[in-house]
Motif scaffolding. Structure first.
Motif, PDB file in Angstrom:
ATOM      1  N   PHE A 175     -11.179  17.599  -6.799  1.00 26.90           N
ATOM      2  CA  PHE A 175     -10.080  16.610  -7.179  1.00 26.90           C
ATOM      3  C   PHE A 175      -9.562  16.392  -5.674  1.00 26.90           C
ATOM      4  O   PHE A 175      -9.590  17.127  -4.779  1.00 26.90           O
ATOM      5  CB  PHE A 175      -9.070  17.112  -7.938  1.00 26.90           C
ATOM      6  CG  PHE A 175      -9.395  17.139  -9.382  1.00 26.90           C
ATOM      7  CD1 PHE A 175      -9.652  16.418 -10.473  1.00 26.90           C
ATOM      8  CD2 PHE A 175      -9.902  18.719  -9.962  1.00 26.90           C
ATOM      9  CE1 PHE A 175      -9.952  16.473 -11.599  1.00 26.90           C
ATOM     10  CE2 PHE A 175     -10.324  18.958 -11.210  1.00 26.90           C
ATOM     11  CZ  PHE A 175     -10.414  17.615 -12.121  1.00 26.90           C
ATOM     12  N   LEU A 176      -9.156  15.108  -5.530  1.00 28.05           N
ATOM     13  CA  LEU A 176      -8.045  14.469  -4.598  1.00 28.05           C
ATOM     14  C   LEU A 176      -6.849  14.296  -4.898  1.00 28.05           C
ATOM     15  O   LEU A 176      -6.641  13.329  -5.709  1.00 28.05           O
ATOM     16  CB  LEU A 176      -8.898  13.098  -4.019  1.00 28.05           C
ATOM     17  CG  LEU A 176     -10.383  13.039  -3.549  1.00 28.05           C
ATOM     18  CD1 LEU A 176     -10.708  11.664  -3.402  1.00 28.05           C
ATOM     19  CD2 LEU A 176     -10.502  13.874  -2.363  1.00 28.05           C
ATOM     20  N   VAL A 177      -6.036  14.816  -4.293  1.00 26.84           N
ATOM     21  CA  VAL A 177      -4.668  15.049  -4.602  1.00 26.84           C
ATOM     22  C   VAL A 177      -4.154  13.858  -4.191  1.00 26.84           C
ATOM     23  O   VAL A 177      -4.058  13.563  -3.197  1.00 26.84           O
ATOM     24  CB  VAL A 177      -3.914  16.403  -4.541  1.00 26.84           C
ATOM     25  CG1 VAL A 177      -2.242  16.152  -4.696  1.00 26.84           C
ATOM     26  CG2 VAL A 177      -4.568  17.523  -5.010  1.00 26.84           C
ATOM     27  N   GLU A 178      -3.350  13.186  -4.889  1.00 26.66           N
ATOM     28  CA  GLU A 178      -2.911  11.637  -4.556  1.00 26.66           C
ATOM     29  C   GLU A 178      -1.445  11.480  -4.524  1.00 26.66           C
ATOM     30  O   GLU A 178      -0.863  10.911  -3.668  1.00 26.66           O
ATOM     31  CB  GLU A 178      -3.492  10.512  -5.201  1.00 26.66           C
ATOM     32  CG  GLU A 178      -4.942  10.371  -5.236  1.00 26.66           C
ATOM     33  CD  GLU A 178      -5.407   8.991  -5.678  1.00 26.66           C
ATOM     34  OE1 GLU A 178      -4.643   8.548  -6.890  1.00 26.66           O
ATOM     35  OE2 GLU A 178      -6.123   8.280  -5.358  1.00 26.66           O
ATOM     36  N   GLU A 179      -0.923  12.347  -5.337  1.00 28.74           N
ATOM     37  CA  GLU A 179       0.738  12.385  -5.411  1.00 28.74           C
ATOM     38  C   GLU A 179       1.262  13.838  -5.746  1.00 28.74           C
ATOM     39  O   GLU A 179       0.785  14.504  -6.457  1.00 28.74           O
ATOM     40  CB  GLU A 179       1.071  11.451  -6.492  1.00 28.74           C
ATOM     41  CG  GLU A 179       1.049   9.970  -6.191  1.00 28.74           C
ATOM     42  CD  GLU A 179       1.528   9.343  -7.593  1.00 28.74           C
ATOM     43  OE1 GLU A 179       2.620   9.795  -8.098  1.00 28.74           O
ATOM     44  OE2 GLU A 179       0.740   8.305  -7.817  1.00 28.74           O
ATOM     45  N   VAL A 180       2.313  14.083  -5.033  1.00 30.21           N
ATOM     46  CA  VAL A 180       2.923  15.642  -5.188  1.00 30.21           C
ATOM     47  C   VAL A 180       4.358  15.209  -5.541  1.00 30.21           C
ATOM     48  O   VAL A 180       5.086  14.387  -4.663  1.00 30.21           O
ATOM     49  CB  VAL A 180       2.747  16.328  -3.991  1.00 30.21           C
ATOM     50  CG1 VAL A 180       3.690  17.760  -3.920  1.00 30.21           C
ATOM     51  CG2 VAL A 180       1.411  16.517  -3.405  1.00 30.21           C
ATOM     52  N   HIS A 181       4.960  15.711  -6.428  1.00 31.36           N
ATOM     53  CA  HIS A 181       6.269  15.604  -7.083  1.00 31.36           C
ATOM     54  C   HIS A 181       7.138  16.937  -7.179  1.00 31.36           C
ATOM     55  O   HIS A 181       6.300  17.715  -7.872  1.00 31.36           O
ATOM     56  CB  HIS A 181       6.246  14.928  -8.415  1.00 31.36           C
ATOM     57  CG  HIS A 181       5.600  13.525  -8.167  1.00 31.36           C
ATOM     58  ND1 HIS A 181       6.375  12.365  -7.988  1.00 31.36           N
ATOM     59  CD2 HIS A 181       4.177  12.936  -8.425  1.00 31.36           C
ATOM     60  CE1 HIS A 181       5.461  11.352  -7.818  1.00 31.36           C
ATOM     61  NE2 HIS A 181       4.394  11.593  -8.143  1.00 31.36           N
ATOM     62  N   VAL A 182       8.149  17.128  -6.759  1.00 31.62           N
ATOM     63  CA  VAL A 182       8.852  18.203  -7.014  1.00 31.62           C
ATOM     64  C   VAL A 182      10.276  17.909  -7.145  1.00 31.62           C
ATOM     65  O   VAL A 182      10.951  17.074  -6.442  1.00 31.62           O
ATOM     66  CB  VAL A 182       8.788  19.193  -5.625  1.00 31.62           C
ATOM     67  CG1 VAL A 182       9.631  20.512  -5.933  1.00 31.62           C
ATOM     68  CG2 VAL A 182       7.326  19.601  -5.245  1.00 31.62           C
TER      69      VAL A 182
END
Ligand code: SAM
Length: 202
Positions: A175-182
Motif C-alpha cells: 500500500f501507499l500511505v497517502e494521509e496520516v491523522h492523529v
C-alpha cells in the motif's frame, strides 16, 4: 472459523457494545468527516471489515456506497442484520476474507485490527492487499501510541501503534500511505488513522 479471545469477548458483550457505541451519533465528528470523504471518493464495492453492529456500514450505504459489513462475531452480524435490514452483513475474519482477489474498490478497517496481536497484522494487511484492486483504497482507524503496546481495552486486550510503524507495515503489504491523522480527544486515548491506496504491480 476459529474463535479467538477477542471474538469470544465481543460475543459476550455484543448487545451492550451495540447499545453504547453502535450508532453514528456516538462517533466523533472528525471521524464522520474522514470516513465520509474517503468513501465518497471510492467507486465500487467496499468492505467494512470488523463492522461490529454495522453503524458505519449502514451510514455509508445510506450515502450511496456499495458496501458490505463483515465481522467474526456472529452476535454482531445478527444485530447488524436486524438493525440495518437494507444492508448486507456477513460473518468472517480479516485474515481470510471470502472475497475474490482484486475485487474490492476499498476496505474500511475502523478499529477492527486493534485486537490482533502484532505478529498477526502483516498477514491481515496482506489479505486486504489481495482483495483490494490496484488503486483501491484502505482506511484504518486505531489507537495511537509511542510504541506498539497492549492495554486493557474495555472489552478485551487491544494494542496501540505508532502511526509510522503501522504505515511501514502497510508499505510492506503493498500500500501507499497517502494521509496520516492523529488526534487526542478529551477523555480518550490518542487516535490514529491512515488512508492508503493499493499500489499497482506489487
Ligand atoms: C472496537 S470494535 C470496532 C467496531 C466498528 N468497526 C466500529 O468502528 O465501531 C472492534 C471490532 O473488530 C472485530 N474484530 C475482532 N477481531 C477481528 C478479526 N480478526 N477480523 C475482523 N474483525 C475483527 C470485533 O468483532 C469488533 O466488531
Amino acid at each position: 472459523m476459529s474463535a479467538d479471545s477477542s471474538v469470544l469477548a465481543y460475543a459476550e458483550r455484543a448487545l451492550e457494545y451495540a447499545d453504547a457505541l453502535g450508532s453514528i451519533a456516538a462517533m466523533a465528528q472528525e471521524d464522520r468527516e474522514l470516513i465520509g470523504r474517503w468513501a465518497g471518493e471510492i467507486d465500487g464495492p467496499v468492505l467494512d471489515v470488523g463492522c461490529g453492529p454495522g453503524h458505519w456500514t449502514a451510514w455509508l450505504h445510506a450515502r450511496g456506497v456499495d458496501i458490505v459489513g463483515l465481522d467474526p462475531v456472529r452476535e454482531f452480524v445478527e444485530i447488524a442484520l436486524d438493525r440495518h435490514q437494507e444492508c448486507d452483513f456477513r460473518q468472517g475474519t480479516v485474515e481470510a476474507l471470502d472475497v475474490a482477489s482484486a475485487s474490492l474498490a476499498g476496505a474500511l478497517a475502523w478499529y477492527s485490527l486493534i485486537h490482533l496481536e502484532p505478529p498477526r497484522i502483516p498477514g491481515a494487511l496482506m489479505e486486504l492487499a489481495r482483495c483490494i484492486r490496484p488503486g483501491g483504497g484502505l482506511l484504518i482507524g486505531f489507537f495511537e501510541g509511542p510504541v506498539v503496546a497492549p492495554f486493557g481495552h474495555k472489552v478485551t486486550t487491544a494494542y496501540a501503534w505508532p502511526v509510522a510503524e503501522f504505515a511501514r507495515l502497510l508499505d510492506d503489504a503493498g500500500f501507499l500511505v497517502e494521509e496520516v491523522h492523529v488526534r487526542t480527544d478529551t477523555g480518550h486515548r490518542p487516535h490514529g488513522a491512515l488512508v492508503a491506496v493499493r499500489a499497482s504491480g506489487s
